[in-house]
Design a protein around this motif. Sequence first.
Motif: not given
Length: 101
Positions: A72-74, A80-82, A91-101
Amino acid sequence: MKTIALPLIAGTVLAFAGLAGAMAPAALAYDGTHCKASGNCWEPKPGFPEKIAGSKYDPKHDPKELAKQGNSMKAAEERNKLRADNFKKTGRWVYDVSKIQ
């Protein structure tokens, strides 16, 4: 005021005397005759095995259960790297990784 102060002082003195008396037997409970080395006076209960592995005291941990926290740590580090890479690009912080393209 004087009648309250006297019982309070007497109670405090008795409490300290009781605390000192309670600590004395605990300090004298072990005589230190079975020490393997200076400060190493732990003794197992009678019947406790020399080796724990393979005995009834062996916890037999499942390797998959022990690896769960590391896995789980990995996964958290990868997410967090994504997030950080996306922040550097956009320049925008997106918490939900599924929304990152």
